[in-house]
Design a protein around this motif. Structure first.
Motif, PDB file in Angstrom:
ATOM      1  N   UNK A   1      23.101   0.058 -22.315  1.00 15.05           N
ATOM      2  CA  UNK A   1      22.550   0.436 -23.666  1.00 15.05           C
ATOM      3  C   UNK A   1      22.713   1.659 -24.019  1.00 15.05           C
ATOM      4  N   UNK A   2      21.901   2.389 -24.938  1.00 15.83           N
ATOM      5  CA  UNK A   2      21.807   3.658 -25.262  1.00 15.83           C
ATOM      6  C   UNK A   2      20.716   4.409 -24.489  1.00 15.83           C
ATOM      7  N   UNK A   3      21.035   5.936 -24.063  1.00 16.16           N
ATOM      8  CA  UNK A   3      22.279   6.489 -23.984  1.00 16.16           C
ATOM      9  C   UNK A   3      23.184   5.541 -22.777  1.00 16.16           C
ATOM     10  N   UNK A   4      24.172   5.487 -23.060  1.00 13.62           N
ATOM     11  CA  UNK A   4      25.164   4.790 -22.028  1.00 13.62           C
ATOM     12  C   UNK A   4      25.227   5.391 -20.584  1.00 13.62           C
ATOM     13  N   UNK A   5      25.338   6.951 -20.535  1.00 17.27           N
ATOM     14  CA  UNK A   5      25.315   7.554 -19.491  1.00 17.27           C
ATOM     15  C   UNK A   5      24.336   7.179 -18.253  1.00 17.27           C
ATOM     16  N   UNK A   6      22.783   6.974 -18.610  1.00 12.59           N
ATOM     17  CA  UNK A   6      21.857   6.738 -17.961  1.00 12.59           C
ATOM     18  C   UNK A   6      22.103   5.242 -17.290  1.00 12.59           C
ATOM     19  N   UNK A   7      22.483   4.121 -18.340  1.00 10.90           N
ATOM     20  CA  UNK A   7      22.513   3.013 -17.914  1.00 10.90           C
ATOM     21  C   UNK A   7      23.760   2.799 -16.866  1.00 10.90           C
ATOM     22  N   UNK A   8      24.945   3.659 -17.211  1.00 10.91           N
ATOM     23  CA  UNK A   8      26.021   3.422 -16.365  1.00 10.91           C
ATOM     24  C   UNK A   8      25.598   3.748 -14.819  1.00 10.91           C
ATOM     25  N   UNK A   9      24.824   5.034 -14.846  1.00 15.80           N
ATOM     26  CA  UNK A   9      24.343   5.728 -13.435  1.00 15.80           C
ATOM     27  C   UNK A   9      23.332   4.616 -12.702  1.00 15.80           C
ATOM     28  N   UNK A  10      22.451   3.745 -13.619  1.00 21.20           N
ATOM     29  CA  UNK A  10      21.621   2.984 -13.037  1.00 21.20           C
ATOM     30  C   UNK A  10      22.480   1.758 -12.301  1.00 21.20           C
TER      31      UNK A  10
ATOM     32  N   UNK B   1      20.488  15.698 -11.892  1.00 15.45           N
ATOM     33  CA  UNK B   1      19.590  15.217 -13.170  1.00 15.45           C
ATOM     34  C   UNK B   1      19.566  13.996 -13.528  1.00 15.45           C
ATOM     35  N   UNK B   2      21.011  13.350 -13.513  1.00  8.90           N
ATOM     36  CA  UNK B   2      21.095  12.025 -14.203  1.00  8.90           C
ATOM     37  C   UNK B   2      20.391  11.147 -12.846  1.00  8.90           C
ATOM     38  N   UNK B   3      21.002  11.404 -11.655  1.00 11.19           N
ATOM     39  CA  UNK B   3      20.298  10.559 -10.394  1.00 11.19           C
ATOM     40  C   UNK B   3      18.856  10.385 -10.366  1.00 11.19           C
TER      41      UNK B   3
END
Length: 307
Positions: free
Chosen positions: A39-48, A120-122
């Motif tokens: 979803x949005x923002x895609x970066x966090x969903x991709x990391x999850x 940070x994203x992790x």
């Protein structure tokens, strides 16, 4: 332990655990993939998704499904909670691998989340998975009394917070480099850092399936035994297995001077303790007969695993 208990435990050798685990893992993997879309923002969903779908044995969700079925429930009733348990477990792995914690570069043979996406994203990916796990149970569980769902949510919160996983991790970090750590403290670390979530996996499935208090008592004791055995074997493998076998850096416990069973008792005594716990776990389920063979075989797998 009686001879009857021992023979019941050994009967699991006739159970086709590989086929059972492969079939259950396949349905869990499909459910996990569907549970979390980008979803949005895609970066966090991709990391999850990167860590959630990174593979592994999926023992925790499988245990949840198995206990639900054991007491008369269905896979459908338990699947949202099974997925949530894997989300919580994945969060714990992401955070455990961070430089401020165990500082590892690899998990399940792949770069750890912070090596792939940054620290940070992790951290945020772990936070996102933890929060979503509870939302997922509350939103998607069907065919279960609301009181049982609430009990499961409470159980998981207790298992993952300062009363469980977080508390165990704190004591584990504080014990690094301390030569005076005793067996009581080590058991506290293991039963909280690892065992609490495993126990929640087993018991939550049973709650969803409508287990009696007697069922919950037996299954809780089974879970305690396999949870402690799991971590003892983890301690052993950190010394005896290679990085390729583990899918993560080997020898980390020794390097960090962590309190472990082999450090306190030696390798052979540690292996004997894991075997003793496995026998006790199997004995707890003896009254269920063949219906509990999957759970008994999983206990054997935990004691004999190579990674």
């Amino acid at each position: 332990m009686t001879m009857t208990d021992q023979s019941i435990c050994k009967q699991t050798l006739a159970f086709d655990l590989d086929s059972y685990l492969q079939a259950r893992k396949a349905i869990v993997e499909k459910a996990l993939d569907q549970s979390l879309r980008v979803g949005e923002p895609p970066q966090i969903y991709e990391a999850m998704r990167y860590s959630l779908l990174a593979g592994g044995k999926r023992l925790r969700p499988i245990l949840c499904l198995a206990t639900c079925e054991l007491v008369g429930g269905s896979i459908e009733m338990a699947m949202p909670t099974a997925c949530a348990l894997e989300m919580i477990h994945t969060m714990s792995l992401i955070h455990d691998d961070l430089p401020a914690m165990d500082n590892d570069d690899y998990r399940r043979g792949k770069l750890t989340n912070h090596k792939k996406f940054g620290e940070d994203i992790a951290i945020l990916a772990g936070d996102g998975l933890l929060a979503y796990a509870f939302e997922y149970i509350a939103t998607y569980t069907q065919g279960v009394e609301p009181a049982a769902v609430l009990k499961v949510v409470s159980k998981l919160g207790h298992a993952v917070g300062a009363t469980g996983l977080v508390g165990g991790q704190v004591v584990d970090l504080a014990s690094e480099g301390n030569p005076d750590i005793n067996l009581e403290t080590l058991n506290y670390i293991h039963t909280h850092k690892t065992g609490a979530l495993l126990e929640a996996c087993v018991v939550s499935g049973a709650i969803l399936g409508g287990a009696t208090e007697e069922d919950l008592g037996r299954l809780s004791r089974y879970a305690y035994d396999i949870g402690l055995a799991f971590q003892i074997v983890d301690d052993i493998l950190d010394i005896t297995a290679t990085q390729e076998e583990l899918g993560k850096t080997a020898g980390k416990d020794l390097e960090a001077d962590k309190a472990t069973y082999p450090r306190l008792l030696g390798l052979e005594a540690s292996k004997a303790k894991a075997d003793e716990l496995t026998e006790a776990a199997c004995a707890e389920l003896a009254s269920y007969g063949d219906s509990a063979m999957a759970l008994q075989a999983i206990a054997q797998l935990i004691a004999n695993r190579k990674n």
